[in-house]
Design a protein around this motif. Structure first.
Motif, mmCIF file in Angstrom:
data_model
loop_
_atom_site.group_PDB
_atom_site.id
_atom_site.type_symbol
_atom_site.label_atom_id
_atom_site.label_comp_id
_atom_site.label_asym_id
_atom_site.label_seq_id
_atom_site.Cartn_x
_atom_site.Cartn_y
_atom_site.Cartn_z
ATOM 1 N N LEU A 33 11.178 -0.520 -10.509
ATOM 2 C CA LEU A 33 10.398 0.716 -10.590
ATOM 3 C C LEU A 33 10.283 1.309 -9.191
ATOM 4 O O LEU A 33 9.204 1.296 -8.581
ATOM 5 C CB LEU A 33 9.007 0.438 -11.168
ATOM 6 C CG LEU A 33 8.959 -0.194 -12.550
ATOM 7 C CD1 LEU A 33 7.538 -0.600 -12.904
ATOM 8 C CD2 LEU A 33 9.528 0.748 -13.582
ATOM 9 N N ILE A 68 0.889 1.670 -12.670
ATOM 10 C CA ILE A 68 1.638 0.911 -13.665
ATOM 11 C C ILE A 68 0.675 0.432 -14.746
ATOM 12 O O ILE A 68 -0.386 -0.107 -14.452
ATOM 13 C CB ILE A 68 2.322 -0.315 -13.031
ATOM 14 C CG1 ILE A 68 3.312 0.121 -11.951
ATOM 15 C CG2 ILE A 68 3.032 -1.150 -14.096
ATOM 16 C CD1 ILE A 68 3.900 -1.034 -11.166
ATOM 17 N N LEU A 108 8.827 -5.149 -10.590
ATOM 18 C CA LEU A 108 7.780 -5.675 -11.465
ATOM 19 C C LEU A 108 8.307 -6.936 -12.139
ATOM 20 O O LEU A 108 9.430 -6.959 -12.631
ATOM 21 C CB LEU A 108 7.419 -4.647 -12.537
ATOM 22 C CG LEU A 108 6.463 -5.105 -13.630
ATOM 23 C CD1 LEU A 108 5.064 -5.328 -13.058
ATOM 24 C CD2 LEU A 108 6.433 -4.097 -14.761
ATOM 25 N N ALA A 141 4.763 3.845 -16.222
ATOM 26 C CA ALA A 141 4.524 3.986 -14.790
ATOM 27 C C ALA A 141 4.970 5.367 -14.351
ATOM 28 O O ALA A 141 5.768 6.018 -15.028
ATOM 29 C CB ALA A 141 5.297 2.912 -14.023
ATOM 30 N N LYS A 182 1.479 0.368 -7.323
ATOM 31 C CA LYS A 182 0.944 -0.623 -8.265
ATOM 32 C C LYS A 182 -0.126 -0.029 -9.172
ATOM 33 O O LYS A 182 -0.167 -0.306 -10.371
ATOM 34 C CB LYS A 182 0.384 -1.805 -7.469
ATOM 35 C CG LYS A 182 -0.127 -2.943 -8.294
ATOM 36 C CD LYS A 182 -0.604 -4.056 -7.381
ATOM 37 C CE LYS A 182 -1.158 -5.215 -8.151
ATOM 38 N NZ LYS A 182 -1.598 -6.291 -7.259
ATOM 39 N N VAL A 184 7.153 3.572 -7.211
ATOM 40 C CA VAL A 184 5.911 3.543 -7.980
ATOM 41 C C VAL A 184 4.873 2.711 -7.238
ATOM 42 O O VAL A 184 5.181 1.659 -6.701
ATOM 43 C CB VAL A 184 6.158 2.943 -9.387
ATOM 44 C CG1 VAL A 184 4.853 2.790 -10.143
ATOM 45 C CG2 VAL A 184 7.135 3.799 -10.164
ATOM 46 N N ILE A 196 6.093 -0.784 -20.703
ATOM 47 C CA ILE A 196 5.844 -0.500 -19.289
ATOM 48 C C ILE A 196 5.748 1.009 -19.135
ATOM 49 O O ILE A 196 6.699 1.734 -19.419
ATOM 50 C CB ILE A 196 6.981 -1.030 -18.394
ATOM 51 C CG1 ILE A 196 7.163 -2.529 -18.585
ATOM 52 C CG2 ILE A 196 6.705 -0.684 -16.931
ATOM 53 C CD1 ILE A 196 8.403 -3.088 -17.902
ATOM 54 N N TYR A 220 3.871 -7.315 -8.730
ATOM 55 C CA TYR A 220 4.637 -6.127 -8.342
ATOM 56 C C TYR A 220 4.800 -6.155 -6.839
ATOM 57 O O TYR A 220 3.815 -6.204 -6.096
ATOM 58 C CB TYR A 220 3.907 -4.854 -8.792
ATOM 59 C CG TYR A 220 4.683 -3.600 -8.507
ATOM 60 C CD1 TYR A 220 5.854 -3.319 -9.203
ATOM 61 C CD2 TYR A 220 4.250 -2.691 -7.558
ATOM 62 C CE1 TYR A 220 6.574 -2.162 -8.952
ATOM 63 C CE2 TYR A 220 4.951 -1.532 -7.309
ATOM 64 C CZ TYR A 220 6.116 -1.269 -8.006
ATOM 65 O OH TYR A 220 6.824 -0.121 -7.760
#
Length: 131
Positions: free
Chosen positions: A63, A71, A115, A84, A68, A66, A82, A110
């Motif tokens: 990811l 998410i 992840l 995000a 944390k 992104v 998932i 993560y």
């Protein structure tokens, strides 16, 4: 007019690779000519691996970009969802797990855009004795 190959020696090669990839993905909602950071839609570049061993089921998802806090994970024992988002992309992946898991014992980490979610397999249902 003659092209000076010293300026962009790989330009023709990259253009041909893009053309071949677009031909190969004909009909798919993917555009390989888009620039990095452009919105490519839900999960267009998400890479997900699922590893199943006797002791655990491990899901690893890339990811990039992104944070944390952006998410969200949900699991019903058979499917991991998932969700995000970053500044440029949204991810909405549904991963069918290879077997039922105990979602209450899941452990997620993560780090650097990767992840990792680890599940214990669900206990097999107990046999019913007939009397």
């Amino acid at each position: 007019m003659r092209r000076d190959d010293r300026d962009e020696p790989f330009d023709d090669l990259f253009r041909e690779i893009e053309r071949m990839m677009n031909d190969m993905m004909n009909g798919a909602d993917v555009n390989f000519e888009s620039k990095a950071g452009a919105d490519a839609g839900f999960g267009a570049d998400t890479h997900v691996d699922v590893h199943d061993t006797d002791e655990e089921i491990r899901v690893i998802a890339d990811l990039p970009g992104v944070e944390k806090k952006n998410i969200e994970l949900e699991c019903d024992g058979k499917t991991l969802t998932i969700s995000a988002q970053s500044e440029h992309r949204e991810y909405d992946e549904r991963i069918s797990l290879p077997r039922r898991v105990n979602e209450h014992t899941a452990n997620a980490t993560y780090n650097n855009g990767v992840l990792e979610v680890v599940f214990e397999p669900a206990d097999q249902s107990s046999g019913i004795s007939l009397e």
